[in-house]
Design a protein around this motif. Structure first.
Motif, PDB file in Angstrom:
ATOM      1  N   ALA A  94       0.785  -0.955  -0.056  1.00 52.89           N
ATOM      2  CA  ALA A  94      -0.007  -0.028   0.016  1.00 52.89           C
ATOM      3  C   ALA A  94       0.778   1.181   0.121  1.00 52.89           C
ATOM      4  CB  ALA A  94      -0.916   0.035   1.139  1.00 52.89           C
ATOM      5  N   ARG A  95       0.383   2.170  -0.597  1.00 54.98           N
ATOM      6  CA  ARG A  95       1.093   3.585  -0.879  1.00 54.98           C
ATOM      7  C   ARG A  95       0.256   4.646  -0.270  1.00 54.98           C
ATOM      8  NH1 ARG A  95       5.213   3.452  -4.977  1.00 54.98           N
ATOM      9  NH2 ARG A  95       4.844   5.831  -5.187  1.00 54.98           N
ATOM     10  N   GLY A  96       0.805   5.901   0.008  1.00 51.77           N
ATOM     11  CA  GLY A  96       0.026   7.128   0.302  1.00 51.77           C
ATOM     12  C   GLY A  96      -0.975   6.825   1.190  1.00 51.77           C
ATOM     13  N   ARG A  97      -1.846   7.521   1.031  1.00 52.27           N
ATOM     14  CA  ARG A  97      -2.933   7.487   2.185  1.00 52.27           C
ATOM     15  C   ARG A  97      -3.716   6.099   2.377  1.00 52.27           C
ATOM     16  NH1 ARG A  97      -2.650  12.510   0.507  1.00 52.27           N
ATOM     17  NH2 ARG A  97      -3.318  14.258   1.597  1.00 52.27           N
ATOM     18  N   VAL A  98      -3.640   5.205   1.331  1.00 54.71           N
ATOM     19  CA  VAL A  98      -4.189   3.908   1.562  1.00 54.71           C
ATOM     20  C   VAL A  98      -3.124   3.190   2.643  1.00 54.71           C
ATOM     21  CG1 VAL A  98      -4.121   1.681   0.582  1.00 54.71           C
ATOM     22  CG2 VAL A  98      -4.967   3.706  -0.934  1.00 54.71           C
ATOM     23  N   TRP A  99      -1.911   3.309   2.785  1.00 54.94           N
ATOM     24  CA  TRP A  99      -0.983   2.989   3.832  1.00 54.94           C
ATOM     25  C   TRP A  99      -1.392   3.277   5.011  1.00 54.94           C
ATOM     26  CZ3 TRP A  99       0.947  -0.951   6.035  1.00 54.94           C
ATOM     27  CH2 TRP A  99       1.977  -0.785   6.850  1.00 54.94           C
ATOM     28  N   LEU A 100      -1.543   4.823   5.028  1.00 59.71           N
ATOM     29  CA  LEU A 100      -1.753   5.587   6.452  1.00 59.71           C
ATOM     30  C   LEU A 100      -3.272   4.824   7.145  1.00 59.71           C
ATOM     31  CD1 LEU A 100      -0.854   9.218   5.461  1.00 59.71           C
ATOM     32  CD2 LEU A 100       0.344   7.301   6.629  1.00 59.71           C
ATOM     33  N   THR A 101      -4.161   4.590   5.895  1.00 62.80           N
ATOM     34  CA  THR A 101      -5.378   4.071   6.430  1.00 62.80           C
ATOM     35  C   THR A 101      -5.257   2.672   7.215  1.00 62.80           C
ATOM     36  OG1 THR A 101      -6.560   5.774   4.962  1.00 62.80           O
ATOM     37  CG2 THR A 101      -7.777   3.817   5.704  1.00 62.80           C
ATOM     38  N   GLU A 102      -4.479   2.187   6.506  1.00 63.67           N
ATOM     39  CA  GLU A 102      -4.284   0.866   7.032  1.00 63.67           C
ATOM     40  C   GLU A 102      -3.626   0.698   8.363  1.00 63.67           C
ATOM     41  OE1 GLU A 102      -2.342  -1.848   4.194  1.00 63.67           O
ATOM     42  OE2 GLU A 102      -3.870  -1.796   2.752  1.00 63.67           O
ATOM     43  N   ILE A 103      -2.561   1.583   8.577  1.00 66.64           N
ATOM     44  CA  ILE A 103      -2.044   1.866   9.569  1.00 66.64           C
ATOM     45  C   ILE A 103      -3.121   2.172  10.811  1.00 66.64           C
ATOM     46  CG2 ILE A 103      -0.321   3.025  11.198  1.00 66.64           C
ATOM     47  CD1 ILE A 103       1.310   3.579   8.843  1.00 66.64           C
ATOM     48  N   ASN A 104      -3.909   2.976  10.633  1.00 68.94           N
ATOM     49  CA  ASN A 104      -4.907   3.727  11.537  1.00 68.94           C
ATOM     50  C   ASN A 104      -5.879   2.333  11.753  1.00 68.94           C
ATOM     51  OD1 ASN A 104      -5.995   5.829  12.901  1.00 68.94           O
ATOM     52  ND2 ASN A 104      -7.627   6.041  11.495  1.00 68.94           N
ATOM     53  N   HIS A 105      -6.283   1.546  10.982  1.00 66.13           N
ATOM     54  CA  HIS A 105      -7.042   0.399  11.162  1.00 66.13           C
ATOM     55  C   HIS A 105      -6.371  -0.395  11.953  1.00 66.13           C
ATOM     56  CE1 HIS A 105      -9.944  -2.449  10.226  1.00 66.13           C
ATOM     57  NE2 HIS A 105      -9.061  -3.576  10.143  1.00 66.13           N
ATOM     58  N   GLU A 106      -5.034  -0.741  12.128  1.00 64.29           N
ATOM     59  CA  GLU A 106      -4.307  -1.597  13.001  1.00 64.29           C
ATOM     60  C   GLU A 106      -4.303  -0.985  14.404  1.00 64.29           C
ATOM     61  OE1 GLU A 106      -3.891  -4.669  12.340  1.00 64.29           O
ATOM     62  OE2 GLU A 106      -4.158  -4.650  10.182  1.00 64.29           O
ATOM     63  N   LEU A 107      -4.621   0.356  14.723  1.00 63.83           N
ATOM     64  CA  LEU A 107      -4.562   0.847  15.832  1.00 63.83           C
ATOM     65  C   LEU A 107      -5.888   1.018  16.626  1.00 63.83           C
ATOM     66  CD1 LEU A 107      -1.955   4.079  14.869  1.00 63.83           C
ATOM     67  CD2 LEU A 107      -1.649   2.024  16.106  1.00 63.83           C
ATOM     68  N   HIS A 108      -6.908   0.596  15.513  1.00 64.10           N
ATOM     69  CA  HIS A 108      -8.313   0.759  16.224  1.00 64.10           C
ATOM     70  C   HIS A 108      -8.701  -0.059  17.313  1.00 64.10           C
ATOM     71  CE1 HIS A 108     -12.595   0.411  16.380  1.00 64.10           C
ATOM     72  NE2 HIS A 108     -12.672   1.809  15.890  1.00 64.10           N
ATOM     73  N   PRO A 109      -8.199  -1.311  17.541  1.00 65.79           N
ATOM     74  CA  PRO A 109      -8.609  -2.099  18.421  1.00 65.79           C
ATOM     75  C   PRO A 109      -8.063  -1.509  20.013  1.00 65.79           C
ATOM     76  CG  PRO A 109      -7.975  -3.392  16.717  1.00 65.79           C
ATOM     77  CD  PRO A 109      -7.398  -2.172  16.274  1.00 65.79           C
TER      78      PRO A 109
END
Length: 211
Positions: free
Chosen positions: A88-103
């Motif tokens: 993943a690149r750019g904002r897609v990757w940032l969104t994936e990081i954020n998803h992993e932090l959600h729990p």
């Protein structure tokens, strides 16, 4: 903060042997969050990471500029398919990081970000230090011209967060093996102190200092 933190510290986890920490980039983030998210100190580390993520998600930077900043911090982030998936690149990757932090941190969709108050001279100093970057090597995986990273750092300093731009800049100096002339070291120290960072933040580039 005495040591690096947030997105730049996460980038440091993508070293040459990062695959031993997870089968793919998201697993690296998940594994680190599982490791540190067990007490309040660890949760604060995750909050600082999410703050960086949210700032860049909300920023006017292009996806290519976001990717350039990230790659300066994460030199061995893959530029080839992993488990048959393109990284993943750019904002897609940032969104994936954020998803992993959600729990660990819950919903961040409406989290407010305080405006950063920085003296114009400090912002200008970050930009000047970026302009002084002199690459002696290229990134080990993905061809990414130093001038693209420098431009992204400068725009981040102007339009997003000078303190975040400074942390990416330190990683960029290391990524491109840029020498740090002795005459510039006091300026690095002044900017580092202005942002309230500890002495160990500059350990990222200390080995590049020329006497």
């Amino acid at each position: 903060m005495d040591f690096d933190f947030g997105l730049t510290a996460l980038g440091g986890r993508f070293h040459m042997d990062w695959v031993h920490s997870g089968a793919n980039p998201r697993e690296v983030v998940r594994g680190w969050a599982d490791l540190v998210g067990v007490d309040e100190d660890g949760l604060e580390e995750l909050r600082l990471l999410r703050r960086d993520v949210l700032m860049l998600l909300a920023s006017p930077l292009s996806d290519e500029e976001v990717h350039a900043l990230w790659r300066a911090a994460a030199r061995y982030y893959p530029d080839f398919p992993v488990e048959e998936n393109e990284p993943a690149r750019g904002r897609v990757w940032l969104t994936e990081i954020n998803h992993e932090l959600h729990p660990f941190l819950g919903d961040s969709a409406h989290e407010a970000l305080a405006m950063e108050s920085v003296n114009d001279s400090v912002q200008s100093a970050v930009i000047a230090l970026a302009e002084s970057l002199t690459p002696r090597s290229e990134l080990p995986l993905e061809p990414l011209p130093a001038k693209s990273v420098v431009a992204a750092v400068e725009r981040c300093a102007r339009e997003v967060s000078p303190s975040l731009a400074f942390r990416f800049l330190l990683r960029a100096y290391s990524a491109y093996d840029s020498p740090v002339p002795a005459s510039l070291w006091p300026r690095f120290e002044e900017v580092n102190q202005a942002f309230g960072y500890g002495e160990f933040m500059l350990s990222t580039i200390e080995y590049l200092l020329e006497e």
